[in-house]
Design a protein around this motif. Structure first.
Motif: not given
Length: 144
Positions: A79-89, A104-113
């Motif tokens: 994403t535009a925010d380098p800390e935020v990554v979204i995974a779909e699977y 299972q259908t998943v959408i996960a939003v991660f914040r990495v610092r």
């Protein structure tokens, strides 16, 4: 020293989750990081925070419940925010107690610092989890 990107950390986390590698999973979390399930079935936590609580949840609760064989159609969005990554699977595996297929259908939003996951918000579909929990409870009663 090479800097590890947020996406690389998320890739490691997804691999640890699929392989049910609780130690790697926990080590990727920040000490006060949390996993949150905004849509969770009754009787399951909505949030687990801190490495020790996450370790206990993964080993005592989640690990013996479902086995994941593969993640299909994995798409990772930076994403535009380098800390935020979204995974779909799509997660495919089996309910351990019954051997029944689990999808299972998943959408996960991660914040990495600083190379650690601060937050892991898992927007999974609660219906397959509720059905699998009910089936596992039935299987447990059958073995009593």
């Amino acid at each position: 020293m090479m800097t590890v990107t947020s996406r690389e950390i998320v890739d490691q986390m997804l691999r640890a989750g699929r392989q049910m590698d609780a130690e790697t999973f926990v080590e990727l979390m920040a000490p006060d990081g949390y996993i949150e399930w905004p849509f969770h079935p009754p009787g399951t936590p909505g949030r687990v925070q801190g490495r020790e609580d996450i370790r206990q949840f993964l080993t005592a609760t989640a690990q013996p419940f479902v086995r994941f064989d593969e993640y299909r159609d994995l798409v990772v969005h930076e994403t535009a925010d380098p800390e935020v990554v979204i995974a779909e699977y799509e997660a495919h595996g089996a309910v351990v107690a019954t051997g029944e297929p689990f999808e299972q259908t998943v959408i996960a939003v991660f914040r990495v610092r600083d190379g650690q996951i601060q937050s892991y918000r898992d927007y999974l579909n609660p219906l397959p989890v509720a059905e699998a929990l009910a089936a596992a409870a039935g299987a447990d009663r059958g073995h009593a």
